[in-house]
Design a protein around this motif. Structure first.
Motif, PDB file in Angstrom:
ATOM      1  N   GLY A   1      54.280  69.479  70.261  1.00  0.00           N
ATOM      2  CA  GLY A   1      54.337  68.105  70.744  1.00  0.00           C
ATOM      3  C   GLY A   1      53.750  67.937  72.127  1.00  0.00           C
ATOM      4  N   LEU A   2      52.774  68.785  72.477  1.00  0.00           N
ATOM      5  CA  LEU A   2      52.179  68.707  73.811  1.00  0.00           C
ATOM      6  C   LEU A   2      51.208  67.528  73.914  1.00  0.00           C
ATOM      7  CD1 LEU A   2      51.387  72.503  74.317  1.00  0.00           C
ATOM      8  CD2 LEU A   2      53.311  71.198  75.245  1.00  0.00           C
ATOM      9  N   PRO A   3      51.106  66.911  75.083  1.00  0.00           N
ATOM     10  CA  PRO A   3      50.179  65.785  75.258  1.00  0.00           C
ATOM     11  C   PRO A   3      48.738  66.149  74.910  1.00  0.00           C
ATOM     12  CG  PRO A   3      51.701  65.911  77.105  1.00  0.00           C
ATOM     13  CD  PRO A   3      51.912  67.151  76.281  1.00  0.00           C
ATOM     14  N   ILE A   4      48.345  67.416  75.165  1.00  0.00           N
ATOM     15  CA  ILE A   4      46.961  67.819  74.899  1.00  0.00           C
ATOM     16  C   ILE A   4      46.631  67.699  73.421  1.00  0.00           C
ATOM     17  CG2 ILE A   4      47.541  70.255  74.602  1.00  0.00           C
ATOM     18  CD1 ILE A   4      44.339  68.795  76.200  1.00  0.00           C
ATOM     19  N   GLU A   5      47.636  67.864  72.549  1.00  0.00           N
ATOM     20  CA  GLU A   5      47.406  67.730  71.105  1.00  0.00           C
ATOM     21  C   GLU A   5      46.982  66.307  70.759  1.00  0.00           C
ATOM     22  OE1 GLU A   5      50.652  71.030  69.483  1.00  0.00           O
ATOM     23  OE2 GLU A   5      51.239  68.939  69.741  1.00  0.00           O
ATOM     24  N   GLY A   6      47.703  65.343  71.308  1.00  0.00           N
ATOM     25  CA  GLY A   6      47.345  63.955  71.072  1.00  0.00           C
ATOM     26  C   GLY A   6      46.016  63.589  71.699  1.00  0.00           C
ATOM     27  N   PHE A   7      45.738  64.141  72.886  1.00  0.00           N
ATOM     28  CA  PHE A   7      44.471  63.865  73.570  1.00  0.00           C
ATOM     29  C   PHE A   7      43.295  64.397  72.761  1.00  0.00           C
ATOM     30  CE2 PHE A   7      41.118  65.301  76.523  1.00  0.00           C
ATOM     31  CZ  PHE A   7      40.779  64.082  77.091  1.00  0.00           C
ATOM     32  N   THR A   8      43.419  65.626  72.262  1.00  0.00           N
ATOM     33  CA  THR A   8      42.350  66.210  71.463  1.00  0.00           C
ATOM     34  C   THR A   8      42.148  65.446  70.159  1.00  0.00           C
ATOM     35  OG1 THR A   8      42.851  68.400  72.367  1.00  0.00           O
ATOM     36  CG2 THR A   8      41.560  68.333  70.346  1.00  0.00           C
ATOM     37  N   ALA A   9      43.243  65.043  69.537  1.00  0.00           N
ATOM     38  CA  ALA A   9      43.140  64.268  68.302  1.00  0.00           C
ATOM     39  C   ALA A   9      42.463  62.927  68.565  1.00  0.00           C
ATOM     40  CB  ALA A   9      44.520  64.052  67.708  1.00  0.00           C
ATOM     41  N   GLY A  10      42.745  62.319  69.713  1.00  0.00           N
ATOM     42  CA  GLY A  10      42.105  61.065  70.070  1.00  0.00           C
ATOM     43  C   GLY A  10      40.595  61.227  70.226  1.00  0.00           C
ATOM     44  N   LEU A  11      40.179  62.315  70.830  1.00  0.00           N
ATOM     45  CA  LEU A  11      38.744  62.581  70.963  1.00  0.00           C
ATOM     46  C   LEU A  11      38.100  62.768  69.595  1.00  0.00           C
ATOM     47  CD1 LEU A  11      38.633  65.065  73.988  1.00  0.00           C
ATOM     48  CD2 LEU A  11      38.041  62.635  73.980  1.00  0.00           C
ATOM     49  N   SER A  12      38.797  63.477  68.707  1.00  0.00           N
ATOM     50  CA  SER A  12      38.272  63.680  67.349  1.00  0.00           C
ATOM     51  C   SER A  12      38.162  62.347  66.606  1.00  0.00           C
ATOM     52  CB  SER A  12      39.182  64.633  66.570  1.00  0.00           C
ATOM     53  OG  SER A  12      39.208  65.910  67.169  1.00  0.00           O
ATOM     54  N   ALA A  13      39.170  61.483  66.784  1.00  0.00           N
ATOM     55  CA  ALA A  13      39.144  60.175  66.124  1.00  0.00           C
ATOM     56  C   ALA A  13      37.973  59.341  66.623  1.00  0.00           C
ATOM     57  CB  ALA A  13      40.458  59.443  66.362  1.00  0.00           C
ATOM     58  N   ARG A  14      37.691  59.406  67.911  1.00  0.00           N
ATOM     59  CA  ARG A  14      36.550  58.665  68.463  1.00  0.00           C
ATOM     60  C   ARG A  14      35.233  59.190  67.898  1.00  0.00           C
ATOM     61  NH1 ARG A  14      37.120  55.688  73.455  1.00  0.00           N
ATOM     62  NH2 ARG A  14      39.329  55.334  73.876  1.00  0.00           N
ATOM     63  N   ALA A  15      35.128  60.514  67.783  1.00  0.00           N
ATOM     64  CA  ALA A  15      33.908  61.101  67.225  1.00  0.00           C
ATOM     65  C   ALA A  15      33.732  60.701  65.767  1.00  0.00           C
ATOM     66  CB  ALA A  15      33.960  62.629  67.362  1.00  0.00           C
ATOM     67  N   LEU A  16      34.824  60.701  65.011  1.00  0.00           N
ATOM     68  CA  LEU A  16      34.757  60.289  63.605  1.00  0.00           C
ATOM     69  C   LEU A  16      34.350  58.826  63.478  1.00  0.00           C
ATOM     70  CD1 LEU A  16      37.883  61.999  62.007  1.00  0.00           C
ATOM     71  CD2 LEU A  16      35.511  62.253  61.242  1.00  0.00           C
ATOM     72  N   ARG A  17      34.900  57.986  64.340  1.00  0.00           N
ATOM     73  CA  ARG A  17      34.548  56.557  64.285  1.00  0.00           C
ATOM     74  C   ARG A  17      33.059  56.366  64.575  1.00  0.00           C
ATOM     75  NH1 ARG A  17      35.169  52.014  68.414  1.00  0.00           N
ATOM     76  NH2 ARG A  17      34.970  50.118  67.139  1.00  0.00           N
ATOM     77  N   THR A  18      32.538  57.111  65.527  1.00  0.00           N
ATOM     78  CA  THR A  18      31.109  57.025  65.847  1.00  0.00           C
ATOM     79  C   THR A  18      30.263  57.468  64.663  1.00  0.00           C
ATOM     80  OG1 THR A  18      31.545  57.407  68.199  1.00  0.00           O
ATOM     81  CG2 THR A  18      29.311  57.841  67.415  1.00  0.00           C
ATOM     82  N   ALA A  19      30.682  58.555  64.008  1.00  0.00           N
ATOM     83  CA  ALA A  19      29.936  59.057  62.851  1.00  0.00           C
ATOM     84  C   ALA A  19      29.967  58.059  61.704  1.00  0.00           C
ATOM     85  CB  ALA A  19      30.513  60.402  62.409  1.00  0.00           C
ATOM     86  N   LEU A  20      31.119  57.450  61.470  1.00  0.00           N
ATOM     87  CA  LEU A  20      31.247  56.479  60.378  1.00  0.00           C
ATOM     88  C   LEU A  20      30.407  55.231  60.644  1.00  0.00           C
ATOM     89  CD1 LEU A  20      35.081  56.793  59.757  1.00  0.00           C
ATOM     90  CD2 LEU A  20      33.280  57.434  58.151  1.00  0.00           C
ATOM     91  N   ALA A  21      30.269  54.860  61.901  1.00  0.00           N
ATOM     92  CA  ALA A  21      29.479  53.680  62.246  1.00  0.00           C
ATOM     93  C   ALA A  21      28.005  53.874  61.921  1.00  0.00           C
ATOM     94  CB  ALA A  21      29.644  53.354  63.730  1.00  0.00           C
TER      95      ALA A  21
END
Length: 280
Positions: free
Chosen positions: A236-256
């Motif tokens: 439950g470390l903050p870095i886990e959520g931060f890394t997942a957020g970066l991955s989500a942004r990259a996925l959104r860019t790819a889908l666009a």
């Protein structure tokens, strides 16, 4: 006049659900829903998700799209069918042995909140620009969907603060059961459709698509609330959520970058056509 359904062009719901990245939010919601012992028991005892995971995913996606982008009559009919289906279902509590109805308001509310919170959180983490006020508006709008499922809208959280308070009240009831542990493994590494050519199956099992899906699943898990990640055995470390957020942004860019025909279904396209007709 064109029937724009339960929502319409000016709603936050239409803007958020136009984002293809919400498929990650859908997966996140399943991980979250599985932490409720009764909700997960209801799924395990009444569905065949292990035998037909992709079919169940498609049916759920069609229901959500119909509720959001269908006409009023289509959304109401989808809700009627869902309520009729749930009304027939029963399950046994894994701890008390009590038989309960699948359509108990407490269970419906948990599934609804976990779903809509997952959608809006994933959208925000992926970079969709949303103000705090727009997030609250989204939750309020989504009470119309909750009503389709059979809930009294007045009993459904209608703001981010109300959702946070609801989650806090629910945490003592949540835990990882055998059913939820099996769902965790299944959702993270689902089987490749058996009807595919054996050579294609092997390629999917060993090649890029499998690794890509694992990346999507890890992103969905990383986007879970801290307390949910801890229940699943994470730190439950903050870095886990931060890394997942970066991955989500990259996925959104790819889908666009994908052609619209790959990310816009017929229900969405129909809604856009009706909205355009309403403006002429």
């Amino acid at each position: 006049m064109a029937d724009l359904g339960l929502f319409g062009p000016g709603t936050v719901t239409w803007r958020v659900h136009a984002e293809p990245i919400l498929f990650v939010g859908g997966l996140r919601s399943l991980y979250l829903q599985a932490l409720h012992p009764r909700a997960m028991a209801g799924v395990a005892q009444n569905s065949h998700y292990k035998n037909d995971p992709w079919g169940r995913l498609v049916r759920t996606s069609i229901y959500v799209a119909t509720a959001v982008y269908g006409t009023t009559a289509e959304a109401q009919e989808a809700g009627r069918r869902l309520r009729a289906l749930h009304a027939r279902m029963r399950a046994r509590d894994p701890f008390t042995g009590e038989v309960f109805r699948i359509d108990e308001p407490d269970l419906l509310r948990w599934v609804h909140v976990a779903e809509v919170e997952s959608f809006i959180t994933t959208a925000r983490q992926a970079g969709v620009p949303l103000t705090d006020a727009e997030v609250d508006t989204y939750y309020d709008e989504q009470r119309r969907v909750a009503e389709l499922a059979g809930l009294d809208p007045a009993t459904v959280p209608a703001s981010a603060a109300e959702v946070a308070a609801y989650y806090e009240s629910m945490q003592p009831e949540l835990r990882v059961t055998r059913d939820s542990a099996e769902a965790l493994v299944f959702l993270t590494a689902p089987p490749v459709p058996w009807k595919l050519n054996p050579a294609v199956r092997l390629g999917l099992e060993l090649g890029g698509p499998r690794l890509l899906y694992l990346g999507v699943a890890s992103t969905a898990l990383g986007l879970l609330p801290t307390w949910a990640r801890r229940l699943y055995g994470g730190f439950g470390l903050p870095i886990e959520g931060f890394t997942a957020g970066l991955s989500a942004r990259a996925l959104r860019t790819a889908l666009a970058a994908l052609p619209s025909r790959y990310v816009q279904g017929p229900i969405y396209q129909g809604a856009m056509a009706r909205a355009a007709a309403a403006q002429t």
